[in-house]
Design a protein around this motif. Structure first.
Motif, PDB file in Angstrom:
ATOM      1  N   SER A  45       0.821  -1.216   0.000  1.00 63.01           N
ATOM      2  CA  SER A  45       0.000   0.000   0.000  1.00 63.01           C
ATOM      3  C   SER A  45       0.857   1.269   0.000  1.00 63.01           C
ATOM      4  N   ASP A  46       2.080   1.183   0.529  1.00 66.98           N
ATOM      5  CA  ASP A  46       2.916   2.369   0.648  1.00 66.98           C
ATOM      6  C   ASP A  46       4.152   2.391  -0.255  1.00 66.98           C
ATOM      7  N   LYS A  47       4.402   1.307  -1.006  1.00 72.26           N
ATOM      8  CA  LYS A  47       5.606   1.258  -1.844  1.00 72.26           C
ATOM      9  C   LYS A  47       5.433   0.332  -3.040  1.00 72.26           C
ATOM     10  N   VAL A  48       6.331   0.515  -4.003  1.00 77.60           N
ATOM     11  CA  VAL A  48       6.366  -0.318  -5.206  1.00 77.60           C
ATOM     12  C   VAL A  48       7.790  -0.846  -5.348  1.00 77.60           C
ATOM     13  N   TYR A  49       7.905  -2.149  -5.629  1.00 80.83           N
ATOM     14  CA  TYR A  49       9.201  -2.761  -5.904  1.00 80.83           C
ATOM     15  C   TYR A  49       9.356  -2.868  -7.409  1.00 80.83           C
ATOM     16  N   ILE A  50      10.443  -2.343  -7.941  1.00 81.78           N
ATOM     17  CA  ILE A  50      10.750  -2.473  -9.369  1.00 81.78           C
ATOM     18  C   ILE A  50      12.104  -3.159  -9.461  1.00 81.78           C
ATOM     19  N   THR A  51      12.143  -4.314 -10.132  1.00 77.58           N
ATOM     20  CA  THR A  51      13.380  -5.078 -10.287  1.00 77.58           C
ATOM     21  C   THR A  51      13.688  -5.202 -11.768  1.00 77.58           C
ATOM     22  N   ILE A  52      14.834  -4.677 -12.166  1.00 76.13           N
ATOM     23  CA  ILE A  52      15.268  -4.716 -13.562  1.00 76.13           C
ATOM     24  C   ILE A  52      16.306  -5.825 -13.679  1.00 76.13           C
TER      25      ILE A  52
ATOM     26  N   SER B 287      12.692   7.021  -1.605  1.00 78.27           N
ATOM     27  CA  SER B 287      12.869   5.867  -2.486  1.00 78.27           C
ATOM     28  C   SER B 287      14.339   5.463  -2.494  1.00 78.27           C
ATOM     29  N   LYS B 288      14.589   4.176  -2.707  1.00 79.78           N
ATOM     30  CA  LYS B 288      15.957   3.647  -2.638  1.00 79.78           C
ATOM     31  C   LYS B 288      16.262   2.791  -3.865  1.00 79.78           C
TER      32      LYS B 288
ATOM     33  N   TYR C 202      14.726  -1.235  -7.257  1.00 75.71           N
ATOM     34  CA  TYR C 202      14.308   0.097  -6.856  1.00 75.71           C
ATOM     35  C   TYR C 202      13.087  -0.043  -5.969  1.00 75.71           C
ATOM     36  N   LEU C 203      13.145   0.552  -4.782  1.00 77.26           N
ATOM     37  CA  LEU C 203      12.010   0.586  -3.882  1.00 77.26           C
ATOM     38  C   LEU C 203      11.457   2.003  -3.964  1.00 77.26           C
ATOM     39  N   VAL C 204      10.291   2.142  -4.553  1.00 77.52           N
ATOM     40  CA  VAL C 204       9.686   3.449  -4.791  1.00 77.52           C
ATOM     41  C   VAL C 204       8.615   3.696  -3.732  1.00 77.52           C
ATOM     42  N   LYS C 205       8.760   4.774  -3.001  1.00 71.63           N
ATOM     43  CA  LYS C 205       7.795   5.141  -1.966  1.00 71.63           C
ATOM     44  C   LYS C 205       6.629   5.894  -2.609  1.00 71.63           C
ATOM     45  N   LYS C 206       5.409   5.424  -2.364  1.00 76.05           N
ATOM     46  CA  LYS C 206       4.218   6.076  -2.922  1.00 76.05           C
ATOM     47  C   LYS C 206       3.906   7.354  -2.145  1.00 76.05           C
ATOM     48  N   ALA C 207       3.372   8.369  -2.844  1.00 70.96           N
ATOM     49  CA  ALA C 207       2.985   9.617  -2.189  1.00 70.96           C
ATOM     50  C   ALA C 207       1.750   9.400  -1.314  1.00 70.96           C
ATOM     51  N   GLU C 208       0.833   8.565  -1.777  1.00 74.79           N
ATOM     52  CA  GLU C 208      -0.363   8.234  -1.010  1.00 74.79           C
ATOM     53  C   GLU C 208      -0.355   6.748  -0.700  1.00 74.79           C
TER      54      GLU C 208
ATOM     55  N   VAL D 204       5.448  -6.027 -23.101  1.00 78.37           N
ATOM     56  CA  VAL D 204       5.839  -7.424 -22.920  1.00 78.37           C
ATOM     57  C   VAL D 204       7.008  -7.600 -21.955  1.00 78.37           C
ATOM     58  N   TYR D 205       7.850  -6.605 -21.812  1.00 76.74           N
ATOM     59  CA  TYR D 205       9.011  -6.712 -20.921  1.00 76.74           C
ATOM     60  C   TYR D 205       8.643  -6.439 -19.454  1.00 76.74           C
ATOM     61  N   LEU D 206       7.420  -6.023 -19.172  1.00 73.99           N
ATOM     62  CA  LEU D 206       6.975  -5.697 -17.821  1.00 73.99           C
ATOM     63  C   LEU D 206       6.139  -6.843 -17.259  1.00 73.99           C
ATOM     64  N   LYS D 207       6.606  -7.415 -16.137  1.00 73.50           N
ATOM     65  CA  LYS D 207       5.958  -8.594 -15.551  1.00 73.50           C
ATOM     66  C   LYS D 207       5.727  -8.395 -14.060  1.00 73.50           C
ATOM     67  N   VAL D 208       4.797  -9.143 -13.518  1.00 72.70           N
ATOM     68  CA  VAL D 208       4.546  -9.116 -12.076  1.00 72.70           C
ATOM     69  C   VAL D 208       5.620  -9.945 -11.388  1.00 72.70           C
TER      70      VAL D 208
END
Length: 185
Positions: free
Chosen positions: A13-20, A66-67, A77-83, A99-103
């Motif tokens: 609810s408060d962050k998004v994980y993005i792994t490249i 965010s880190k 990348y750990l992205v902190k959500k504003a809300e 196609v390159y974006l996956k869960v």
């Protein structure tokens, strides 16, 4: 022309994980803007192939909280959500994602399960359990295990000797049925 690296994402609810996923990334550049624009570029491989991502995230983010971590095989990348709210998707643009974006199913939890994942008020989301040296059922027995078995047998012998010294009666174990058959033959 640049390529797009395989990118995984998961959220709370408060962050998004993005792994490249990009092994041996060089010249890594990450940019995150408060409006939700995420930009990544790097080169990889012996031919220094250029990879890029330019994503417009679903909602606003907090850049200062965010880190990023650049590893040998991945950039996390750990992205902190504003809300503090769940996003219905990662990107602002509706429709089928690229196609390159996956869960990232390894990090994903459902919105309903988020409250249940808090262990006594402690949040273990950021803890890397792979760094802990805990054995599992699939571990091979070590020489130490054999030594422990020998120590157990030695301990049993010591217990028998102690019982004899105290005047107790120690009887030998009964022979196994296979040994009885051998003795009779």
């Amino acid at each position: 022309m640049s390529r797009h690296p395989t990118t995984k994402w998961a959220q709370r609810s408060d962050k998004v994980y993005i792994t490249i996923e990009l092994p041996d990334a060089k010249d890594v550049k990450l940019t995150l803007e408060p409006e939700g624009r995420f930009y990544f570029s790097a080169t990889s491989g012996t031919a220094n192939i250029r990879y890029e991502l330019d994503l417009e995230l679903f909602d606003r983010v907090i850049v200062d909280e965010s880190k990023a971590a650049v590893g040998l095989r991945t950039i996390c990348y750990l992205v902190k959500k504003a809300e503090k709210k769940w996003w219905s998707r990662l990107l602002k643009q509706a429709g089928k994602p690229p196609v390159y974006l996956k869960v990232d199913w390894d990090k994903w939890i459902d919105e309903d399960d988020e409250k249940e994942n808090k262990f006594g008020g402690m949040d273990f989301d950021d803890m890397d359990f792979s760094k802990l040296d805990v054995g599992g059922a699939d571990d091979e027995p070590d020489d130490d295990d054999d030594l422990a078995d020998t120590a157990d047998r030695d301990g049993e012998d010591a217990d028998m000797e102690e019982a004899k010294a105290e005047g107790g009666k120690v009887e030998p174990a009964q022979a196994a049925s296979t040994n009885e058959a051998v003795d009779k033959a």
